[in-house]
Design a protein around this motif. Structure first.
Motif, mmCIF file in Angstrom:
data_model
loop_
_atom_site.group_PDB
_atom_site.id
_atom_site.type_symbol
_atom_site.label_atom_id
_atom_site.label_comp_id
_atom_site.label_asym_id
_atom_site.label_seq_id
_atom_site.Cartn_x
_atom_site.Cartn_y
_atom_site.Cartn_z
ATOM 1 N N SER A 80 -2.088 2.131 23.002
ATOM 2 C CA SER A 80 -1.776 3.009 21.936
ATOM 3 C C SER A 80 -1.336 2.807 20.797
ATOM 4 O O SER A 80 -0.334 1.817 20.789
ATOM 5 N N PRO A 81 -1.353 3.312 19.790
ATOM 6 C CA PRO A 81 -0.467 3.031 18.670
ATOM 7 C C PRO A 81 0.785 3.191 18.735
ATOM 8 O O PRO A 81 1.787 2.229 18.236
ATOM 9 N N ASP A 82 1.388 4.220 19.492
ATOM 10 C CA ASP A 82 2.774 4.269 19.587
ATOM 11 C C ASP A 82 3.307 3.124 20.438
ATOM 12 O O ASP A 82 4.482 2.583 20.230
ATOM 13 N N ARG A 136 1.989 0.143 20.727
ATOM 14 C CA ARG A 136 1.928 -1.236 19.822
ATOM 15 C C ARG A 136 3.062 -1.060 18.838
ATOM 16 O O ARG A 136 3.772 -2.286 18.698
ATOM 17 N N ASP A 172 -1.424 -3.432 13.245
ATOM 18 C CA ASP A 172 -2.535 -2.638 12.774
ATOM 19 C C ASP A 172 -2.560 -1.328 13.301
ATOM 20 O O ASP A 172 -2.298 -1.148 14.473
ATOM 21 N N PRO A 173 -2.526 -0.589 12.132
ATOM 22 C CA PRO A 173 -2.426 1.030 12.621
ATOM 23 C C PRO A 173 -3.412 1.563 13.408
ATOM 24 O O PRO A 173 -3.214 2.652 14.039
ATOM 25 N N LYS A 174 -4.770 0.855 13.520
ATOM 26 C CA LYS A 174 -5.721 1.456 14.413
ATOM 27 C C LYS A 174 -5.398 1.526 15.791
ATOM 28 O O LYS A 174 -4.586 0.746 16.457
#
Length: 445
Positions: A268-270, A272, A443-445
């Motif tokens: 998940s973004p968090d 990462r 990468d924010p994705k």
């Protein structure tokens, strides 16, 4: 500094790369003849094709049953002037003075983008080899069996770790001093040091005393144990099976990287962001390497009762996430973290700081594309890449990237021409790994 010295010595004295350099002066006594090592559970990588070893604290004599004559294995230890000992002298004195232009020196690392600076390196060492003959080991094997009740042997039998015996070493026959001095003024790198590691001074002097009899490098042979009998793997030497990547180098590098980081691409973004925070902390502080590496080894070994606890605030979130992950998922994450640490360990301290600056400038993705293109070439003779890969919005970004690449032993010009230096493939592959994981996690994705 010690690792820099031992790697240089091995590169000069052992072109076949069969010797394994000792990387920590604190551990040198654990790599002497007859010491037992275990092979770390790590796959060979494109940036480190040799095996990984871990000290055990035991010698062969510690795990053998007493022989009929009651003798120990002291007779296996070669003396400094015996028939199996050889001595050499290796001297290196370098001084580089730069002024008013871009200049980079790989060993020791010094980056100068404007102003001037100097770097010097000096040491003279007399290494000697000490070898246990295979004949004496075979004679001992027939006389004495392994103590299968020994706690170390019992634990080893419950793991998949391989056991190795040190049979040859390269040692310092006399005390030696390695001195290194770097002085820069008005330099880009000096500003980066001040920014990321609170080192405001632009002059750095270091020295290390290498004591007499200090182990610099070693060779090891695999030991196989079965019901008290032990045999030596004469055809599985310490250099391991070297894997070549010349035919499909870049594709093999990319394939290996994608395989190791597949689990991170699904985070998940968090998560990462959390993993990226930990890696940037490691880039700033190499002192975090040993603890994090040891924690990951505990995950691999499946040691009973191990806890992923730490007093370091930089590691707490990551270790807590791993501890609360399912076992299979935790192991995959630990494998990816270990792969990252191994790659970063191949890079110089200056490169780690340049990576931090690149991350802040948001240029790692373009640097990744450049390095991937560089890996498409043989890296043994001059070549050229598309100059557009070196086109950045800011000139400082271009200079930073050229410095980062040159510290990986490929000198770039603004027109795309490239001149490889000594054996750049492994360190360039390690740089690719570092850029890939930074790009993936940012990468924010």
């Amino acid at each position: 500094m010690f690792k820099k010295v031992t790697r240089y010595i091995v590169s000069q004295m052992d072109p076949k790369e069969e010797l394994v350099p000792v990387e920590s002066i604190a551990d040198h006594e654990h790599f002497r003849p007859s010491c037992l090592l275990v092979g770390k559970e790590k796959r060979k990588t494109v940036f480190h094709q040799g095996p990984y070893y871990q000290r055990t604290g035991f010698t062969l004599d510690d795990v053998l049953l007493p022989g009929d004559d009651g003798k120990s294995t002291d007779s296996l230890h070669p003396s400094g002037d015996g028939p199996h000992s050889r001595q050499f002298t290796l001297t290196k004195v370098t001084t580089d003075q730069v002024d008013g232009c871009l200049s980079l020196s790989v060993d020791p690392a010094n980056v100068e983008l404007k102003g001037g600076g100097s770097v010097s390196q000096e040491f003279s060492i007399k290494p000697q080899t000490k070898t246990i003959s295979m004949g004496s080991l075979e004679a001992l094997r027939q006389k004495r069996k392994i103590n299968m009740d020994h706690s170390f042997i019992q634990q080893l039998q419950r793991t998949k770790l391989k056991l190795f015996l040190v049979y040859e070493t390269l040692e310092a026959s006399e005390e030696a001093v390695y001195k290194e001095s770097t002085k820069v003024h008005g330099s880009f790198l000096a500003k980066i040091y001040a920014k990321f590691s609170a080192k405001g001074t632009t002059e750095n002097r270091q020295s290390i005393v290498i004591p007499k009899s200090c182990t610099l490098a070693f060779r090891a042979i695999e030991m196989n144990i079965y019901k008290g009998e032990w045999r030596l793997g004469f055809f599985i030497q310490c250099s391991g099976e070297l894997v070549g990547y010349e035919d499909d180098g870049p594709s093999e590098v990319v394939r290996e990287v994608v395989q190791h980081y597949a689990v991170f691409s699904k985070l998940s973004p968090d998560l990462r962001v959390m993993f990226l925070k930990t890696i940037t902390a490691v880039l700033r502080d190499r002192n975090l390497f040993p603890e994090l590496s040891q924690k990951m080894e505990d995950v691999f070994a499946g040691i009973d009762g191990y806890e992923l606890k730490t007093e370091s605030p930089d590691l707490k979130d990551l270790l807590s996430t791993l501890e609360n992950s399912p076992r299979d998922h935790r192991r995959l994450l630990a494998e990816g973290i270990t792969y990252t640490l191994d790659a970063l360990d191949e890079l110089l301290d200056d490169q780690l700081l340049l990576l931090l600056e690149s991350l802040e400038r948001k240029i790692v993705s373009q640097q990744l594309k450049l390095v991937e293109k560089l890996l498409e070439h043989e890296l043994e003779k001059p070549f050229r890449v598309d100059a557009r890969l070196l086109s950045f919005p800011r000139q400082e970004d271009q200079h930073l990237t050229m410095a980062l690449v040159e510290l990986s032993r490929v000198k770039l010009q603004e027109d795309g021409s490239a001149v490889p230096m000594e054996h750049p493939f492994e360190v360039m592959a390690a740089l690719y790994v570092a850029l890939y994981i930074l790009c993936l996690l940012s990468d924010p994705k």
